[in-house]
Design a protein around this motif. Sequence first.
Motif, PDB file in Angstrom:
ATOM      1  N   GLY A   1     -24.060  42.672  28.470  1.00  0.00           N
ATOM      2  CA  GLY A   1     -23.404  41.681  27.625  1.00  0.00           C
ATOM      3  C   GLY A   1     -24.400  40.680  27.062  1.00  0.00           C
ATOM      4  N   ILE A   2     -25.472  40.406  27.808  1.00  0.00           N
ATOM      5  CA  ILE A   2     -26.508  39.493  27.329  1.00  0.00           C
ATOM      6  C   ILE A   2     -27.179  40.078  26.085  1.00  0.00           C
ATOM      7  CG2 ILE A   2     -28.658  38.316  27.895  1.00  0.00           C
ATOM      8  CD1 ILE A   2     -26.313  37.246  29.491  1.00  0.00           C
ATOM      9  N   GLU A   3     -27.527  41.374  26.149  1.00  0.00           N
ATOM     10  CA  GLU A   3     -28.137  42.037  24.993  1.00  0.00           C
ATOM     11  C   GLU A   3     -27.180  42.076  23.813  1.00  0.00           C
ATOM     12  OE1 GLU A   3     -30.715  45.679  26.053  1.00  0.00           O
ATOM     13  OE2 GLU A   3     -29.284  45.506  27.727  1.00  0.00           O
TER      14      GLU A   3
ATOM     15  N   LYS B   1     -25.336  37.501  17.714  1.00  0.00           N
ATOM     16  CA  LYS B   1     -25.853  36.255  17.157  1.00  0.00           C
ATOM     17  C   LYS B   1     -26.811  36.520  15.999  1.00  0.00           C
ATOM     18  CE  LYS B   1     -26.773  32.741  19.899  1.00  0.00           C
ATOM     19  NZ  LYS B   1     -25.695  31.776  19.564  1.00  0.00           N
ATOM     20  N   GLU B   2     -27.432  37.696  15.974  1.00  0.00           N
ATOM     21  CA  GLU B   2     -28.251  38.066  14.819  1.00  0.00           C
ATOM     22  C   GLU B   2     -27.361  38.258  13.590  1.00  0.00           C
ATOM     23  OE1 GLU B   2     -30.501  41.527  15.775  1.00  0.00           O
ATOM     24  OE2 GLU B   2     -31.719  40.526  17.305  1.00  0.00           O
ATOM     25  N   GLN B   3     -26.184  38.827  13.802  1.00  0.00           N
ATOM     26  CA  GLN B   3     -25.223  39.002  12.702  1.00  0.00           C
ATOM     27  C   GLN B   3     -24.660  37.669  12.246  1.00  0.00           C
ATOM     28  OE1 GLN B   3     -22.110  41.559  14.151  1.00  0.00           O
ATOM     29  NE2 GLN B   3     -23.223  43.442  13.715  1.00  0.00           N
ATOM     30  N   ASN B   4     -24.312  36.837  13.219  1.00  0.00           N
ATOM     31  CA  ASN B   4     -23.641  35.571  12.933  1.00  0.00           C
ATOM     32  C   ASN B   4     -24.123  34.512  13.914  1.00  0.00           C
ATOM     33  OD1 ASN B   4     -21.918  33.452  12.374  1.00  0.00           O
ATOM     34  ND2 ASN B   4     -20.104  34.424  13.262  1.00  0.00           N
ATOM     35  N   PRO B   5     -25.081  33.694  13.515  1.00  0.00           N
ATOM     36  CA  PRO B   5     -25.644  32.687  14.433  1.00  0.00           C
ATOM     37  C   PRO B   5     -24.616  31.689  14.972  1.00  0.00           C
ATOM     38  CG  PRO B   5     -27.050  32.967  12.514  1.00  0.00           C
ATOM     39  CD  PRO B   5     -25.772  33.700  12.221  1.00  0.00           C
ATOM     40  N   ARG B   6     -23.473  31.536  14.286  1.00  0.00           N
ATOM     41  CA  ARG B   6     -22.471  30.566  14.714  1.00  0.00           C
ATOM     42  C   ARG B   6     -21.332  31.207  15.499  1.00  0.00           C
ATOM     43  NH1 ARG B   6     -22.582  25.512  12.846  1.00  0.00           N
ATOM     44  NH2 ARG B   6     -20.322  25.300  13.066  1.00  0.00           N
TER      45      ARG B   6
ATOM     46  N   ASN C   1     -19.281  32.172  18.674  1.00  0.00           N
ATOM     47  CA  ASN C   1     -19.134  31.589  20.012  1.00  0.00           C
ATOM     48  C   ASN C   1     -19.095  32.716  21.037  1.00  0.00           C
ATOM     49  OD1 ASN C   1     -18.475  28.524  19.618  1.00  0.00           O
ATOM     50  ND2 ASN C   1     -17.252  29.568  18.068  1.00  0.00           N
ATOM     51  N   ILE C   2     -20.088  32.756  21.912  1.00  0.00           N
ATOM     52  CA  ILE C   2     -20.170  33.772  22.959  1.00  0.00           C
ATOM     53  C   ILE C   2     -19.607  33.203  24.262  1.00  0.00           C
ATOM     54  CG2 ILE C   2     -21.670  35.246  24.323  1.00  0.00           C
ATOM     55  CD1 ILE C   2     -21.612  36.055  21.412  1.00  0.00           C
ATOM     56  N   ILE C   3     -18.635  33.886  24.828  1.00  0.00           N
ATOM     57  CA  ILE C   3     -18.069  33.487  26.119  1.00  0.00           C
ATOM     58  C   ILE C   3     -18.124  34.701  27.040  1.00  0.00           C
ATOM     59  CG2 ILE C   3     -16.027  32.639  27.343  1.00  0.00           C
ATOM     60  CD1 ILE C   3     -15.160  31.299  24.706  1.00  0.00           C
ATOM     61  N   PHE C   4     -18.844  34.568  28.128  1.00  0.00           N
ATOM     62  CA  PHE C   4     -18.988  35.688  29.057  1.00  0.00           C
ATOM     63  C   PHE C   4     -17.828  35.714  30.049  1.00  0.00           C
ATOM     64  CE2 PHE C   4     -23.457  35.003  27.762  1.00  0.00           C
ATOM     65  CZ  PHE C   4     -23.695  36.270  27.241  1.00  0.00           C
ATOM     66  N   THR C   5     -17.361  36.911  30.358  1.00  0.00           N
ATOM     67  CA  THR C   5     -16.323  37.111  31.366  1.00  0.00           C
ATOM     68  C   THR C   5     -16.903  38.056  32.410  1.00  0.00           C
ATOM     69  OG1 THR C   5     -15.380  38.964  30.094  1.00  0.00           O
ATOM     70  CG2 THR C   5     -14.464  36.791  29.698  1.00  0.00           C
ATOM     71  N   THR C   6     -17.195  37.556  33.578  1.00  0.00           N
ATOM     72  CA  THR C   6     -17.932  38.356  34.559  1.00  0.00           C
ATOM     73  C   THR C   6     -17.548  37.976  35.982  1.00  0.00           C
ATOM     74  OG1 THR C   6     -20.173  38.929  35.311  1.00  0.00           O
ATOM     75  CG2 THR C   6     -19.830  36.695  34.497  1.00  0.00           C
ATOM     76  N   GLY C   7     -17.899  38.845  36.891  1.00  0.00           N
ATOM     77  CA  GLY C   7     -17.671  38.559  38.299  1.00  0.00           C
ATOM     78  C   GLY C   7     -18.936  38.104  39.007  1.00  0.00           C
ATOM     79  N   TYR C   8     -19.987  37.824  38.241  1.00  0.00           N
ATOM     80  CA  TYR C   8     -21.293  37.491  38.823  1.00  0.00           C
ATOM     81  C   TYR C   8     -21.790  36.131  38.336  1.00  0.00           C
ATOM     82  CZ  TYR C   8     -21.090  42.519  39.609  1.00  0.00           C
ATOM     83  OH  TYR C   8     -20.689  43.787  39.974  1.00  0.00           O
ATOM     84  N   LYS C   9     -22.182  35.275  39.280  1.00  0.00           N
ATOM     85  CA  LYS C   9     -22.679  33.951  38.932  1.00  0.00           C
ATOM     86  C   LYS C   9     -24.155  33.958  38.523  1.00  0.00           C
ATOM     87  CE  LYS C   9     -19.547  31.373  42.002  1.00  0.00           C
ATOM     88  NZ  LYS C   9     -19.456  30.408  43.126  1.00  0.00           N
ATOM     89  N   GLU C  10     -24.884  34.991  38.921  1.00  0.00           N
ATOM     90  CA  GLU C  10     -26.340  34.965  38.736  1.00  0.00           C
ATOM     91  C   GLU C  10     -26.807  35.070  37.294  1.00  0.00           C
ATOM     92  OE1 GLU C  10     -25.431  39.119  40.574  1.00  0.00           O
ATOM     93  OE2 GLU C  10     -24.644  37.070  40.696  1.00  0.00           O
ATOM     94  N   TYR C  11     -25.879  35.320  36.370  1.00  0.00           N
ATOM     95  CA  TYR C  11     -26.287  35.433  34.973  1.00  0.00           C
ATOM     96  C   TYR C  11     -26.110  34.130  34.197  1.00  0.00           C
ATOM     97  CZ  TYR C  11     -26.166  40.455  35.869  1.00  0.00           C
ATOM     98  OH  TYR C  11     -26.394  41.708  36.378  1.00  0.00           O
TER      99      TYR C  11
ATOM    100  N   ASP D   1     -29.570  30.306  28.311  1.00  0.00           N
ATOM    101  CA  ASP D   1     -30.746  30.560  27.474  1.00  0.00           C
ATOM    102  C   ASP D   1     -30.370  30.996  26.061  1.00  0.00           C
ATOM    103  OD1 ASP D   1     -32.507  29.877  29.462  1.00  0.00           O
ATOM    104  OD2 ASP D   1     -32.893  31.941  30.120  1.00  0.00           O
ATOM    105  N   ILE D   2     -29.247  31.708  25.928  1.00  0.00           N
ATOM    106  CA  ILE D   2     -28.840  32.131  24.581  1.00  0.00           C
ATOM    107  C   ILE D   2     -27.776  31.193  24.000  1.00  0.00           C
ATOM    108  CG2 ILE D   2     -29.351  34.552  25.088  1.00  0.00           C
ATOM    109  CD1 ILE D   2     -26.299  34.992  25.118  1.00  0.00           C
ATOM    110  N   HIS D   3     -27.591  30.058  24.658  1.00  0.00           N
ATOM    111  CA  HIS D   3     -26.676  29.017  24.172  1.00  0.00           C
ATOM    112  C   HIS D   3     -25.242  29.536  24.041  1.00  0.00           C
ATOM    113  CE1 HIS D   3     -30.240  26.652  23.444  1.00  0.00           C
ATOM    114  NE2 HIS D   3     -30.728  27.623  22.675  1.00  0.00           N
ATOM    115  N   ALA D   4     -24.789  30.174  25.108  1.00  0.00           N
ATOM    116  CA  ALA D   4     -23.397  30.654  25.132  1.00  0.00           C
ATOM    117  C   ALA D   4     -22.444  29.470  25.096  1.00  0.00           C
ATOM    118  CB  ALA D   4     -23.155  31.489  26.381  1.00  0.00           C
ATOM    119  N   SER D   5     -21.257  29.737  24.587  1.00  0.00           N
ATOM    120  CA  SER D   5     -20.244  28.685  24.510  1.00  0.00           C
ATOM    121  C   SER D   5     -19.521  28.501  25.838  1.00  0.00           C
ATOM    122  CB  SER D   5     -19.220  29.014  23.414  1.00  0.00           C
ATOM    123  OG  SER D   5     -18.218  28.029  23.332  1.00  0.00           O
TER     124      SER D   5
END
Length: 261
Positions: free
Chosen positions: A61-63, A69-74, A76-86, A92-96
């Motif tokens: 999901g990070i990749e 974000k290359e397609q659309n710099p604006r 809003n990325i929101i990650f949905t995961t079961g892991y805190k380590e990311y 670093d990629i300025h997720a929302s």
Amino acid sequence: MNIIAVDDESLALEGVLNGLKKAVPGAAVRGFRDPSEALEDTENKPADVAFLDIEMREISGIELAGKLKEQNPRINIIFTTGYKEYMEDAFDIHASGYIMKPVTPDKLKKELEHLRFPVESAKDHIIVKTFGEFGLFIEGQAVTFLYQKSKELLAVLIDACGNVMTNARLIEMLWQDDEGSGSHASYLRNLISDLTSTLKKYGADDIIVRRRGVIGIDKTGLSCDYYDYLDGKISGAENADEYLSQYAWAEPTREALRSKQ
């Protein structure tokens, strides 16, 4: 608001999609198990918000977030995961946002209320004028259709105020007393195709609501002077004769407006 959700696990994706339908019922939501399909989709129809799982088989999901974000710099990325380590990677990629599974409507709604890049309402960009010459304007540009009758079809749907209409009723409205329902049915299919494909070019096809055998307009996705009048936001009754004046079938609505003068 255009939203995508990407998760290669079907149950997890279904959970996010169901949660979004409850959290933001008026949004256009598309789900993908294949990240490459999501990228192809957003190339043609940019998303405002992307909910991404992180650990996926094809790419992470990070990749995927980086490519989006290359397609659309604006976006809003929101990650949905079961892991805190990311979390650090997300910062670093300025997720929302960052949602720990299980995903719930409340968690989704909270993140959508605090987006890094606020999403402007589509109503500010899709404008329908009914008093005077009927017209559709998207981002300030007048929209033209392949068939003039496609524009009239849109006017009929606008006049219905969000109520869905059957094909038979549309034919009755568009062709009035004209005979030839068989040929009209074929022509209507072409008009609906022209209407939806033209709106899709502008990224506005989500204002059309289609279910089996019926079609309508999503009133929440556009700004319309007639709807503003009905909501008491503007005065319009004194201009009753100008309401969709080029269409004879709109006379009942014009008469209703006159009665309020």
